[in-house]
Design an enzyme around this catalytic site. Structure first.
Site, PDB file in Angstrom:
ATOM      1  N   CYS A 112      11.593  21.678 -14.954  1.00  0.00           N
ATOM      2  CA  CYS A 112      12.356  20.957 -13.914  1.00  0.00           C
ATOM      3  C   CYS A 112      13.034  19.696 -14.455  1.00  0.00           C
ATOM      4  O   CYS A 112      13.866  19.107 -13.770  1.00  0.00           O
ATOM      5  CB  CYS A 112      11.446  20.616 -12.758  1.00  0.00           C
ATOM      6  SG  CYS A 112      10.492  22.032 -12.210  1.00  0.00           S
ATOM      7  N   HIS A 251      14.471  15.699  -8.669  1.00  0.00           N
ATOM      8  CA  HIS A 251      14.181  17.133  -8.710  1.00  0.00           C
ATOM      9  C   HIS A 251      13.637  17.521  -7.334  1.00  0.00           C
ATOM     10  O   HIS A 251      12.779  16.831  -6.768  1.00  0.00           O
ATOM     11  CB  HIS A 251      13.156  17.417  -9.808  1.00  0.00           C
ATOM     12  CG  HIS A 251      12.558  18.772  -9.695  1.00  0.00           C
ATOM     13  ND1 HIS A 251      13.332  19.905  -9.558  1.00  0.00           N
ATOM     14  CD2 HIS A 251      11.256  19.195  -9.674  1.00  0.00           C
ATOM     15  CE1 HIS A 251      12.537  20.957  -9.459  1.00  0.00           C
ATOM     16  NE2 HIS A 251      11.274  20.550  -9.522  1.00  0.00           N
ATOM     17  N   ASN A 281      12.335  24.899  -4.556  1.00  0.00           N
ATOM     18  CA  ASN A 281      12.327  24.301  -5.894  1.00  0.00           C
ATOM     19  C   ASN A 281      13.018  25.272  -6.860  1.00  0.00           C
ATOM     20  O   ASN A 281      12.491  26.345  -7.137  1.00  0.00           O
ATOM     21  CB  ASN A 281      10.866  24.060  -6.298  1.00  0.00           C
ATOM     22  CG  ASN A 281      10.707  23.509  -7.699  1.00  0.00           C
ATOM     23  OD1 ASN A 281      11.645  23.513  -8.496  1.00  0.00           O
ATOM     24  ND2 ASN A 281       9.510  23.046  -8.016  1.00  0.00           N
TER      25      ASN A 281
HETATM   26  N1  ACO Z   1       0.392  29.018   3.404  1.00  0.00           N
HETATM   27  C1  ACO Z   1      -0.742  28.687   4.050  1.00  0.00           C
HETATM   28  N2  ACO Z   1      -1.788  28.112   3.423  1.00  0.00           N
HETATM   29  C2  ACO Z   1      -1.686  27.877   2.109  1.00  0.00           C
HETATM   30  C3  ACO Z   1      -0.514  28.208   1.393  1.00  0.00           C
HETATM   31  C4  ACO Z   1       0.538  28.804   2.086  1.00  0.00           C
HETATM   32  N3  ACO Z   1       1.706  29.144   1.488  1.00  0.00           N
HETATM   33  N4  ACO Z   1      -0.698  27.830   0.097  1.00  0.00           N
HETATM   34  C5  ACO Z   1      -1.925  27.287   0.015  1.00  0.00           C
HETATM   35  N5  ACO Z   1      -2.520  27.323   1.229  1.00  0.00           N
HETATM   36  C6  ACO Z   1      -3.852  26.836   1.605  1.00  0.00           C
HETATM   37  C7  ACO Z   1      -4.780  26.754   0.432  1.00  0.00           C
HETATM   38  O1  ACO Z   1      -5.401  27.992   0.235  1.00  0.00           O
HETATM   39  C8  ACO Z   1      -5.736  25.673   0.872  1.00  0.00           C
HETATM   40  O2  ACO Z   1      -6.659  26.265   1.754  1.00  0.00           O
HETATM   41  P1  ACO Z   1      -8.216  25.841   1.686  1.00  0.00           P
HETATM   42  O3  ACO Z   1      -8.228  24.370   2.013  1.00  0.00           O
HETATM   43  O4  ACO Z   1      -8.842  26.696   2.721  1.00  0.00           O
HETATM   44  O5  ACO Z   1      -8.632  26.135   0.281  1.00  0.00           O
HETATM   45  C9  ACO Z   1      -4.879  24.733   1.722  1.00  0.00           C
HETATM   46  O6  ACO Z   1      -3.696  25.495   2.062  1.00  0.00           O
HETATM   47  C10 ACO Z   1      -4.470  23.463   1.007  1.00  0.00           C
HETATM   48  O7  ACO Z   1      -3.973  23.789  -0.275  1.00  0.00           O
HETATM   49  P2  ACO Z   1      -3.542  22.670  -1.286  1.00  0.00           P
HETATM   50  O8  ACO Z   1      -3.105  23.328  -2.566  1.00  0.00           O
HETATM   51  O9  ACO Z   1      -4.598  21.620  -1.370  1.00  0.00           O
HETATM   52  O10 ACO Z   1      -2.268  22.046  -0.529  1.00  0.00           O
HETATM   53  P3  ACO Z   1      -1.485  20.762  -0.865  1.00  0.00           P
HETATM   54  O11 ACO Z   1      -1.469  19.881   0.311  1.00  0.00           O
HETATM   55  O12 ACO Z   1      -1.854  20.157  -2.195  1.00  0.00           O
HETATM   56  O13 ACO Z   1       0.002  21.334  -1.054  1.00  0.00           O
HETATM   57  C11 ACO Z   1       1.604  21.928  -2.762  1.00  0.00           C
HETATM   58  C12 ACO Z   1       0.262  22.269  -2.078  1.00  0.00           C
HETATM   59  C13 ACO Z   1       2.696  22.052  -1.742  1.00  0.00           C
HETATM   60  C14 ACO Z   1       1.826  22.920  -3.898  1.00  0.00           C
HETATM   61  C15 ACO Z   1       1.561  20.481  -3.309  1.00  0.00           C
HETATM   62  O14 ACO Z   1       0.381  20.263  -4.025  1.00  0.00           O
HETATM   63  C16 ACO Z   1       2.739  20.177  -4.197  1.00  0.00           C
HETATM   64  O15 ACO Z   1       3.870  20.111  -3.761  1.00  0.00           O
HETATM   65  N6  ACO Z   1       2.500  19.899  -5.493  1.00  0.00           N
HETATM   66  C17 ACO Z   1       3.585  19.603  -6.413  1.00  0.00           C
HETATM   67  C18 ACO Z   1       4.295  20.826  -6.872  1.00  0.00           C
HETATM   68  C19 ACO Z   1       5.490  20.437  -7.716  1.00  0.00           C
HETATM   69  O16 ACO Z   1       6.090  19.417  -7.527  1.00  0.00           O
HETATM   70  N7  ACO Z   1       5.841  21.245  -8.685  1.00  0.00           N
HETATM   71  C20 ACO Z   1       6.997  20.846  -9.493  1.00  0.00           C
HETATM   72  C21 ACO Z   1       6.953  21.357 -10.805  1.00  0.00           C
HETATM   73  S1  ACO Z   1       7.185  23.084 -10.808  1.00  0.00           S
HETATM   74  C22 ACO Z   1       7.787  23.432 -12.364  1.00  0.00           C
HETATM   75  O17 ACO Z   1       7.845  22.631 -13.221  1.00  0.00           O
HETATM   76  C23 ACO Z   1       8.246  24.851 -12.582  1.00  0.00           C
END
Ligand code: ACO
Length: 324
Positions: A112, A251, A281
Site C-alpha cells: 500500500c 492510503h 482498500n
Molecule cells: N463480518 C462480521 N464479523 C467479522 C468480520 C466480518 N467481515 N470479520 C471479522 N469479524 C469478527 C471477528 O471474527 C471477531 O469476532 P470475535 O470477537 O467473535 O472473535 C470480531 O468481528 C472482531 O474482529 P477484529 O479483527 O477484532 O475487528 P477489528 O475491530 O480489529 O476490525 C479490521 C478488523 C477492520 C481488519 C481492522 O483491524 C483494520 O482495519 N485493520 C487495519 C487493516 C489495514 O489497514 N490494512 C492495510 C494494509 S493491507 C496491505 O498492505 C495489503
C-alpha cells in the site's frame, strides 16, 4: 538542475461493483459490520481483467491527456503486489501495450506504500537529467489474492488502478519532501502470495497458504502511530505546517484509522480526502485513484500543496509533500 513536475493523474476501476450486502451472500457478514468497522460500502472487482489491463488503460489516458507521443515516455514504473505474472513485470506488459518503446520498465512491490515509493524513484530518475517523462502507476487485482471464505479479509479489498505522468522540469518542482521507511522486523503482520518449495527433492512438502493474511489489530495500531509521525516528518523537512496543506490523501484502508490519525494530528477530518467507501482498500492503487478523482472534481488547483501518505505490508510507510 532538474526537478519533477506532475503533469496529470488518471484512474481506472473495473465495472463490476459489489456492495456489502452482496458480500453477505458469500460470507457471514453484514453491511453494518463492514461499514461501521471500516467505512467501506462497496468495491469494484475484476471479472475478466488483469492488473496489466487496468494499468494499460491508465497509461494510455495519461499520454493522451498530455498530448505527447508514447515514444516520449522514458520510464514506466508499476507498483503492485498482484502482478499478472511473477515474470515478466506488469510494467513491461504496459510498456509494450502503450507503445512506450523507448522506455525502461519495472515493477516495485511495496504494497500500500507502493505508489509513493514509485513516485520517489521516478523523481530520482528525472532529477538525473537523463530521462524526461515518467509514467508511475499503482495497480492491483487484489481479488486474486483473497480467500473468499475468510470474512476477516475478503470484505476489505478492491481492484483498480491509478497513476501519474511526471516530466523533468527546470522551473517547477512538484515533489517537495518525502519520508520513506520500512520495518522489516514486522513483516509477518501482512503476508500473501507465498510460493511453496515442493520440488521433487523436498522431503517435507510446504503447505502454507497463498492467500492474503493480516493481523488487522496490529496493522491498525501501526497505521495510527505511523501516519501522524510521517506526516509531521515531511512537514518539518519542508519547513511547513498543516495550515499550508490543502489535503492529506491517505492510503484508503479504513476510515477509523484516518479518524485516529486526524485526532493525533489535531486537524479536522475534512483535511483528509476519503473515497474508500466506494472502492475498499486497493493497496498501491488507492492513493492515485483518489488523486485522479480529486483532480477530475476540480479539488486540485495548480500550486496547491498536499500530502500523500501510504502504509502497509512490509511493514512499510511513505509520505510525500507534493505541489500540484
Ligand atoms: N463480518 C462480521 N464479523 C467479522 C468480520 C466480518 N467481515 N470479520 C471479522 N469479524 C469478527 C471477528 O471474527 C471477531 O469476532 P470475535 O470477537 O467473535 O472473535 C470480531 O468481528 C472482531 O474482529 P477484529 O479483527 O477484532 O475487528 P477489528 O475491530 O480489529 O476490525 C479490521 C478488523 C477492520 C481488519 C481492522 O483491524 C483494520 O482495519 N485493520 C487495519 C487493516 C489495514 O489497514 N490494512 C492495510 C494494509 S493491507 C496491505 O498492505 C495489503
Amino acid at each position: 538542475m532538474f526537478s519533477s513536475k506532475i503533469v496529470g493523474f488518471e484512474s481506472y476501476v473495473p465495472k463490476n461493483v459489489i456492495t456489502n450486502d452482496e458480500l453477505s451472500n458469500i460470507v457471514e457478514t453484514s453491511d453494518e459490520w463492514i461499514y461501521t468497522r471500516t467505512g467501506i460500502s462497496k468495491r469494484c472487482l475484476s471479472t475478466n481483467e488483469n492488473t496489466s489491463d487496468f494499468a494499460i488503460n491508465v497509461g494510455k489516458k495519461l499520454i493522451e491527456n498530455a498530448n505527447i507521443s508514447p515514444e516520449d515516455i522514458d520510464i514506466v514504473i508499476v507498483a503492485t503486489i498482484t502482478s499478472d505474472y511473477l515474470t515478466p513485470s506488469t510494467a513491461c506488459i504496459v510498456q509494450g501495450a502503450i507503445g512506450a518503446k523507448n522506455a525502461l520498465a519495472f515493477d516495485i512491490n511495496v504494497a500500500c506504500s507502493g505508489f509513493v515509493y514509485a513516485l520517489s524513484i521516478a523523481d530520482k530518475f528525472l532529477k538525473s537529467g537523463v530521462y524526461k517523462n515518467a509514467i508511475v502507476i499503482g495497480a492491483e487485482t487484489l481479488s486474486k489474492l483473497l480467500d473468499w471464505s475468510d470474512r476477516s479479509t475478503c470484505v476489505l479489498f478492491g481492484d483498480g488502478s491509478g497513476g501519474a505522468l511526471l516530466t523533468a522540469s527546470t522551473n517547477y518542482n512538484s515533489i517537495i519532501a518525502e519520508d520513506l521507511k520500512a520495518d522489516g522486523i514486522s513483516w509477518q503482520a501482512i503476508t500473501g502470495g507465498k510460493l511453496n518449495n515442493n520440488n521433487p527433492f523436498v522431503e517435507e512438502k510446504e503447505q502454507s497458504s497463498f492467500y492474503l493474511q493480516m493481523n488487522g489489530r496490529d496493522v491498525f495500531n501501526f497505521a495510527t502511530k505511523t501516519i501522524p509521525k510521517s506526516v509531521n516528518q515531511v512537514l518539518s523537512k519542508a519547513n511547513l505546517t498543516l495550515d499550508d496543506i490543502k489535503y492529506i490523501v491517505p492510503h484508503q484502508a479504513n476510515s477509523r484509522i484516518v479518524e485516529v490519525a486526524a485526532k493525533k494530528l489535531k486537524v479536522s477530518l475534512d483535511k483528509f480526502y476519503l473515497n474508500l467507501q466506494n472502492y475498499g482498500n486497493t493497496s498501491a492503487a488507492s492513493i492515485p485513484i483518489a488523486l485522479a478523482e480529486m483532480s477530475k472534481n476540480g479539488l486540485l488547483q495548480k500550486g496547491d500543496k498536499i500530502i500523500i501518505t501510504g502504509f502497509g505490508a512490509g511493514l512499510t510507510w511513505a509520505s510525500m509533500l507534493i505541489q500540484i
